[in-house]
Scaffold this active site. Sequence first.
Site, short mmCIF file in Angstrom:
data_model
loop_
_atom_site.label_atom_id
_atom_site.label_comp_id
_atom_site.label_asym_id
_atom_site.label_seq_id
_atom_site.Cartn_x
_atom_site.Cartn_y
_atom_site.Cartn_z
N ILE A 173 94.52 -74.10 -25.17
CA ILE A 173 93.01 -73.84 -25.18
C ILE A 173 92.02 -74.03 -24.16
CG2 ILE A 173 92.99 -73.83 -28.25
CD1 ILE A 173 91.98 -76.57 -27.71
N THR A 193 93.13 -76.55 -22.18
CA THR A 193 93.58 -78.40 -22.27
C THR A 193 94.72 -79.19 -21.48
OG1 THR A 193 94.68 -78.21 -23.99
CG2 THR A 193 92.87 -78.73 -24.21
N ASN A 220 99.21 -86.21 -17.85
CA ASN A 220 99.49 -85.79 -17.12
C ASN A 220 98.47 -86.00 -16.64
OD1 ASN A 220 98.48 -83.84 -14.80
ND2 ASN A 220 100.04 -82.09 -15.67
N GLN A 266 90.51 -83.37 -19.42
CA GLN A 266 89.97 -82.74 -19.72
C GLN A 266 88.65 -83.76 -20.00
OE1 GLN A 266 90.29 -81.08 -22.89
NE2 GLN A 266 91.05 -80.31 -20.69
N LYS A 279 97.74 -90.45 -27.29
CA LYS A 279 96.80 -90.69 -28.43
C LYS A 279 95.82 -89.10 -27.98
CE LYS A 279 95.78 -95.16 -28.76
NZ LYS A 279 95.26 -96.51 -28.81
N GLY A 280 96.11 -88.40 -27.76
CA GLY A 280 95.35 -86.78 -26.83
C GLY A 280 94.12 -87.42 -26.41
N GLY A 309 91.50 -84.49 -25.42
CA GLY A 309 90.52 -83.45 -26.01
C GLY A 309 89.51 -83.48 -26.16
N GLU A 310 89.08 -84.73 -26.43
CA GLU A 310 87.77 -85.24 -27.60
C GLU A 310 87.31 -85.82 -27.07
OE1 GLU A 310 87.57 -83.11 -31.34
OE2 GLU A 310 89.65 -83.29 -31.15
MO1 MOS Z 1 88.19 -79.34 -31.60
S1 MOS Z 1 86.16 -78.98 -32.24
O1 MOS Z 1 89.33 -79.68 -32.45
O2 MOS Z 1 88.80 -78.12 -30.96
#
Ligand code: MOS
Length: 743
Positions: free
Chosen positions: A471, A473, A635, A642, A705-706, A708-709
């Site tokens: 998306i 990311t 990366n 992000q 752990k990710g 994106g948010e």
């Molecule tokens: Mo995220 S709000 O789970 O695209």
Amino acid sequence: MTTYIGTATSRIDGHAKVTGTAKYAAEFDAPHLAHACVVGSTIAKGHIAHIDTSQARSVPGVLDVLTHQNRPRMASDDSAYKDDVAPEGAPFRPLYNDRILFSDQPIALVVAEEPEIARFAASLVRVDYRVDQHVTDVHRQRHSAFALEPVKRLDDNPFAPPPSRGQPEHSLAAAHARHRGEYYVPIEHHNPMELYASTVVFEDEGRLTIYDKTQGVQNVQRYVASVFQLDPSHVRVVSPFVGGAFGSGLRPQYQVVLAVLAALALKRSVRLVLTRQQMYGLGYRPAMLQEIELGVNAHGALEAITHEATTVTSQHENYYRQETGWSGLLYRSDHARYTHKLARLDLATSCDMRAPSAATAVYALECAMDELAVAMKLDPLELRLRCYSERDQHNDRPYSSKGLRDCYRRGAEAFGWSRRTAEPRSMRDGTELVGWGMATGVWEALQVPIAVRIALTANGHAEVSCATSDIGTGTYTIMAQVAADMLGLPLDNITIRIGDSTLPQSPVEGGSWIAASVSNGIATTARAIRAELLQLAKAVPGSALRDLAPEDVVLLDGQLVSKHDAANAVSIADAMRHGEVDRIEQEKTASFHHTGSHSHNTHSAIYAEVKVDEQLGIIRVSRVVSAVAGGRILNTKTARSQIMGGVVWGIGMALHEETLIDHTFGRIMNADIAEYHVPVNADVHDIEVIFVDEPDDTVNPLGIKGLGEIGIVGVAAAIANAVYHATGKRVRDLPITLDKLQR
Ligand code: MOS
């Protein structure tokens, strides 16, 4: 072996994106393509009494006008409209019947030879309504005693408030110092660059290939098959590139239903692109009213917290997330009460938007902590360190890793926090007041079951496929990096295939869970590839690997190499040639079951500097330092992007973003990005991103752990706290516009 993991590898899809060869949903063509345009309701609640499409139909080039009266068949049962991530309730069904649930709800679809014709004809559809009284004002709803519903705490409901603990009321009454505040975040819209669009290619025997803007091709595929009662194998959903979504593409959006309706009615390929204005009729971040009370004991440590949230949803669905419990992950307190209520409004259902719940709830929590620090005459960073929780307060368990102390420290050093003078209005730069504020961020480190297929050819090329999405990311890139390292091949020898419902199973790309999930999926499948190669390699005459087990070998530089003696190796090409195969293929599903012994979270510390024009109240966010503990960074370049994106969005949340509704009409007034303000280049100054080391082999085998948010969480609070420090004025309802500062 990590040649690529952890490096600043540029996006492998970057060239395609900047040169325009990357195709998005509205850019796919089909022979004989028709174009559709949506007609939206002008009332917020009621029924369609009469709909007159005759004038629209008379426009040359118009092929059909679909309404609830003449549309093709759709499933009649609510449950058929439940997608993978639908909340409780009855999902909205476009063109299903005469009911109007929200303003600009689609009520007719004009299909024509050209998009301009469809759009013009759509303006000629005449509608009479039977109007019902609507309510779109959360403040009004809140003061009507019957309008709010408490979120129920059921065992299987992860989004309910966590259980209360101790005796919060008693503890607050006895507190040495306390702070109570009410905080408000308005409705916000996602505003991704790419418009919502579906190109439905009508193929032989009614098979459909749907190019759709979505964060989950298989979710849309199942949904479309269910809504139209089609053979699932006749529906393929494709979305190789996504121009941003931020949660708005987790659920299938109504344009895909309408585009399929038109294709089935006309037996012809159809494209539907929503206008920017129409995208305000999809989901949004729910407005959130929050009351927080904090109490400290005589030692200046947090004793009690109460957090009550009211969030907005529609009349027909209950969208909510766990909003109130984030403090239980950040701060030690023996007494706590969490409550959450829903305010039903005559709007589309609210939905996930980047760091849903944390972005809003941590804003309130971290402003409240700042106010408590002011009340205690304590440095805000010092207060947080005093309250630091070594254990998750909800489950009384440790974290698999928690590098938050390092975030606080390294962020403070980079920012120069120790040079802050405590008094509001005490720092200046010429005619501008300078304010320094800080806040904490927290998010979850999640992992979902996912399947990955790897096809390795004798020339040392691998194709890695999975139905996940990128998306924006950087998923393509990190998948290639992980595959290259796991297979011991150069990055350029890896081809990534994603965004196609026919590929191996993947859930929606959301919750920051795909990087960890798909990476572990690749590692799992690569192990199976390695084991199969070893079988072949052992059969090679004179093989030096004859006595080795799969754990004893690694794939490196196109060879299978003994871990014990690098001189013992067999090349992939030799192994395959002797085995008389030119390609091996494996598909594995990776799921990682946590034992429940640890909590898994990402954390951040954000330091913000604002400069406020004393006469005009104009606020500029001149500097932000965000220090993030997010496990292993795959990366450093895409990860930094992000976090920077999250910080920019936090600036918007603090200072600009607000969906405004005219409550007389129940209609959004600023439904475009001219009037819905988002930060532009001129609003974004110096952003520094720091990743602290956070090794973690408990969260998952690769320690991912990710990211994106986590980038947005806490940013608005750091800025709001900085504005207070600059001006001495505490604004608790976002966005902090200059009129609020002058009041
Ligand atoms: Mo995220 S709000 O789970 O695209």
